[in-house]
Design a protein around this motif. Structure first.
Motif, PDB file in Angstrom:
ATOM      1  N   ALA A 159      36.904  -1.412   1.888  1.00  0.00           N
ATOM      2  CA  ALA A 159      36.742  -0.497   0.764  1.00  0.00           C
ATOM      3  C   ALA A 159      35.282  -0.083   0.680  1.00  0.00           C
ATOM      4  O   ALA A 159      34.400  -0.736   1.245  1.00  0.00           O
ATOM      5  N   VAL A 160      35.030   1.012  -0.044  1.00  0.00           N
ATOM      6  CA  VAL A 160      33.660   1.451  -0.320  1.00  0.00           C
ATOM      7  C   VAL A 160      33.564   1.724  -1.813  1.00  0.00           C
ATOM      8  O   VAL A 160      34.360   2.480  -2.362  1.00  0.00           O
ATOM      9  N   SER A 161      32.622   1.060  -2.467  1.00  0.00           N
ATOM     10  CA  SER A 161      32.458   1.198  -3.923  1.00  0.00           C
ATOM     11  C   SER A 161      33.762   0.922  -4.667  1.00  0.00           C
ATOM     12  O   SER A 161      34.069   1.564  -5.668  1.00  0.00           O
ATOM     13  N   GLY A 162      34.537  -0.019  -4.154  1.00  0.00           N
ATOM     14  CA  GLY A 162      35.795  -0.371  -4.794  1.00  0.00           C
ATOM     15  C   GLY A 162      36.953   0.546  -4.457  1.00  0.00           C
ATOM     16  O   GLY A 162      38.078   0.321  -4.926  1.00  0.00           O
ATOM     17  N   VAL A 163      36.715   1.597  -3.647  1.00  0.00           N
ATOM     18  CA  VAL A 163      37.787   2.512  -3.237  1.00  0.00           C
ATOM     19  C   VAL A 163      38.421   1.968  -1.959  1.00  0.00           C
ATOM     20  O   VAL A 163      37.785   1.944  -0.902  1.00  0.00           O
ATOM     21  N   GLN A 164      39.665   1.524  -2.056  1.00  0.00           N
ATOM     22  CA  GLN A 164      40.352   0.959  -0.905  1.00  0.00           C
ATOM     23  C   GLN A 164      40.689   2.052   0.100  1.00  0.00           C
ATOM     24  O   GLN A 164      41.147   3.147  -0.269  1.00  0.00           O
ATOM     25  N   LEU A 165      40.451   1.777   1.380  1.00  0.00           N
ATOM     26  CA  LEU A 165      40.704   2.749   2.437  1.00  0.00           C
ATOM     27  C   LEU A 165      41.715   2.201   3.434  1.00  0.00           C
ATOM     28  O   LEU A 165      41.912   0.985   3.540  1.00  0.00           O
ATOM     29  N   PRO A 166      42.379   3.081   4.203  1.00  0.00           N
ATOM     30  CA  PRO A 166      43.356   2.614   5.191  1.00  0.00           C
ATOM     31  C   PRO A 166      42.694   1.702   6.229  1.00  0.00           C
ATOM     32  O   PRO A 166      41.503   1.841   6.527  1.00  0.00           O
ATOM     33  N   SER A 167      43.461   0.796   6.781  1.00  0.00           N
ATOM     34  CA  SER A 167      42.939  -0.086   7.827  1.00  0.00           C
ATOM     35  C   SER A 167      42.833   0.673   9.141  1.00  0.00           C
ATOM     36  O   SER A 167      43.467   1.719   9.336  1.00  0.00           O
ATOM     37  N   GLY A 168      41.999   0.145  10.030  1.00  0.00           N
ATOM     38  CA  GLY A 168      41.911   0.703  11.373  1.00  0.00           C
ATOM     39  C   GLY A 168      40.992   1.888  11.535  1.00  0.00           C
ATOM     40  O   GLY A 168      40.946   2.491  12.618  1.00  0.00           O
ATOM     41  N   LEU A 169      40.231   2.255  10.503  1.00  0.00           N
ATOM     42  CA  LEU A 169      39.313   3.385  10.632  1.00  0.00           C
ATOM     43  C   LEU A 169      38.106   2.995  11.488  1.00  0.00           C
ATOM     44  O   LEU A 169      37.686   1.834  11.512  1.00  0.00           O
ATOM     45  N   VAL A 170      37.548   3.969  12.195  1.00  0.00           N
ATOM     46  CA  VAL A 170      36.388   3.732  13.045  1.00  0.00           C
ATOM     47  C   VAL A 170      35.235   4.609  12.578  1.00  0.00           C
ATOM     48  O   VAL A 170      35.399   5.494  11.728  1.00  0.00           O
ATOM     49  N   GLU A 171      34.057   4.364  13.139  1.00  0.00           N
ATOM     50  CA  GLU A 171      32.879   5.143  12.788  1.00  0.00           C
ATOM     51  C   GLU A 171      33.137   6.640  12.932  1.00  0.00           C
ATOM     52  O   GLU A 171      33.701   7.087  13.928  1.00  0.00           O
ATOM     53  N   ALA A 172      32.736   7.405  11.918  1.00  0.00           N
ATOM     54  CA  ALA A 172      32.838   8.865  11.889  1.00  0.00           C
ATOM     55  C   ALA A 172      34.262   9.374  11.704  1.00  0.00           C
ATOM     56  O   ALA A 172      34.499  10.580  11.811  1.00  0.00           O
ATOM     57  N   ASP A 173      35.223   8.497  11.399  1.00  0.00           N
ATOM     58  CA  ASP A 173      36.574   8.967  11.073  1.00  0.00           C
ATOM     59  C   ASP A 173      36.539   9.814   9.811  1.00  0.00           C
ATOM     60  O   ASP A 173      35.789   9.535   8.870  1.00  0.00           O
ATOM     61  N   ARG A 174      37.393  10.823   9.786  1.00  0.00           N
ATOM     62  CA  ARG A 174      37.567  11.609   8.571  1.00  0.00           C
ATOM     63  C   ARG A 174      38.442  10.816   7.610  1.00  0.00           C
ATOM     64  O   ARG A 174      39.480  10.259   8.007  1.00  0.00           O
ATOM     65  N   LEU A 175      38.042  10.751   6.349  1.00  0.00           N
ATOM     66  CA  LEU A 175      38.808  10.024   5.345  1.00  0.00           C
ATOM     67  C   LEU A 175      40.003  10.856   4.896  1.00  0.00           C
ATOM     68  O   LEU A 175      39.972  12.097   4.985  1.00  0.00           O
ATOM     69  N   PRO A 176      41.059  10.212   4.407  1.00  0.00           N
ATOM     70  CA  PRO A 176      42.233  10.969   3.941  1.00  0.00           C
ATOM     71  C   PRO A 176      41.869  12.027   2.900  1.00  0.00           C
ATOM     72  O   PRO A 176      42.462  13.100   2.860  1.00  0.00           O
ATOM     73  N   GLU A 177      40.899  11.711   2.055  1.00  0.00           N
ATOM     74  CA  GLU A 177      40.350  12.666   1.098  1.00  0.00           C
ATOM     75  C   GLU A 177      38.951  12.197   0.727  1.00  0.00           C
ATOM     76  O   GLU A 177      38.633  11.007   0.874  1.00  0.00           O
TER      77      GLU A 177
END
Length: 283
Positions: free
Chosen positions: A111-129
């Protein structure tokens, strides 16, 4: 003029009548340390790119700009006459891609700042939103530290926190959409807001510049690796090759790094604004 503050890059003066003069220098700051080597035209490039964005985004949020021309002659091209603001002590960051400190937090917490993100993301991936990931402006360490949205609510109240989050995302999305049409990805950006004398939430400081944002060439974007940077990430990356421990004093930049940095700032200015950079503007 009364000099009231020197930041890592900008100097603040109070003018007769109470207006503020915000002057951008050619200094470069990385890891909260100003390096000893200036980058020619950098202050003017930042000021004029900010001015272009402030005008373009004026329908989204009020900003602090009074004039970019009614300034003392010695600062022409790199200064803005501004309304005084009571600044909110939050760095408002929007992230559309996973990089930098956001990537570090994600790898640790998912997560970043408490915002949970999908697993498996890599450097420079585009976030879902795009996500709102605020940081402190003032901390005991002297460095920015992540806050949750709840922390912002506790600091400024729910109504203002909602507005800060919504404006940050809206400004980022508007900027990212325009930049992408011109071949530039805006990976993330930092904004600062204050309250004017009428109690209106107002955008201040700078907006969508190479100091406050990460800019990447869209045709070279490849997740899973470091991206080509049109911003001061280039200087950060160079500084890490010097053995510097990120405490003052910072290392001096060699001429080739200075010129490469300047060219990146010029290119992103030209691509975003559609204007050819003219050295005569860089007073």
């Amino acid at each position: 003029m009364k000099h009231i503050h020197s930041g890592k890059v900008r100097d603040l003066y109070e003018l007769d009548g109470g207006d503020i003069l915000l002057v951008a220098s050619d200094r470069v700051s990385v890891y909260d340390v100003s390096l000893p080597t200036p980058v020619p035209d950098k202050g003017a490039l930042l000021t004029q790119l900010s001015a272009w964005w402030f005008d373009r985004l004026s329908h989204v949020v009020p900003n602090h700009v009074i004039s970019t021309t009614d300034v003392p002659a010695e600062f022409a091209g790199r200064a803005v006459r501004c309304k005084p603001l009571q600044m909110i002590q939050v760095e408002c960051i929007a992230r559309g891609y996973l990089v930098g400190l956001g990537l570090r937090e994600y790898r640790r917490d998912g997560a970043v700042s408490g915002v949970q993100l999908p697993s498996g993301l890599v450097e420079a991936d585009r976030l879902p939103e795009p996500i709102f990931t605020p940081t402190t402006k003032i901390s005991e360490t002297g460095h920015d530290e992540f806050m949750t949205f709840g922390d912002v609510v506790n600091m400024v109240g729910k109504e203002t926190a909602d507005r800060l989050r919504d404006l940050t995302i809206e400004i980022y999305q508007a900027g990212a959409e325009h930049a992408l049409k011109n071949g530039i990805i805006i990976a993330d950006t930092k904004l600062e807001f204050g309250i004017d004398s009428d109690g209106v939430l107002t955008l201040g400081d700078e907006v969508l510049t190479s100091d406050s944002s990460r800019f990447w060439p869209a045709d070279e974007w490849t997740p899973g690796r470091t991206q080509h940077a049109f911003d001061k990430q280039y200087v950060r990356d160079w500084s890490m090759t010097t053995g510097w421990d990120q405490t003052p004093p910072g290392p001096a930049m060699p001429p080739e790094v200075v010129e490469a940095t300047r060219q990146r700032y010029v290119e992103v200015y030209e691509r975003i604004t559609g204007k050819k950079w003219d050295d005569r503007e860089a007073v």
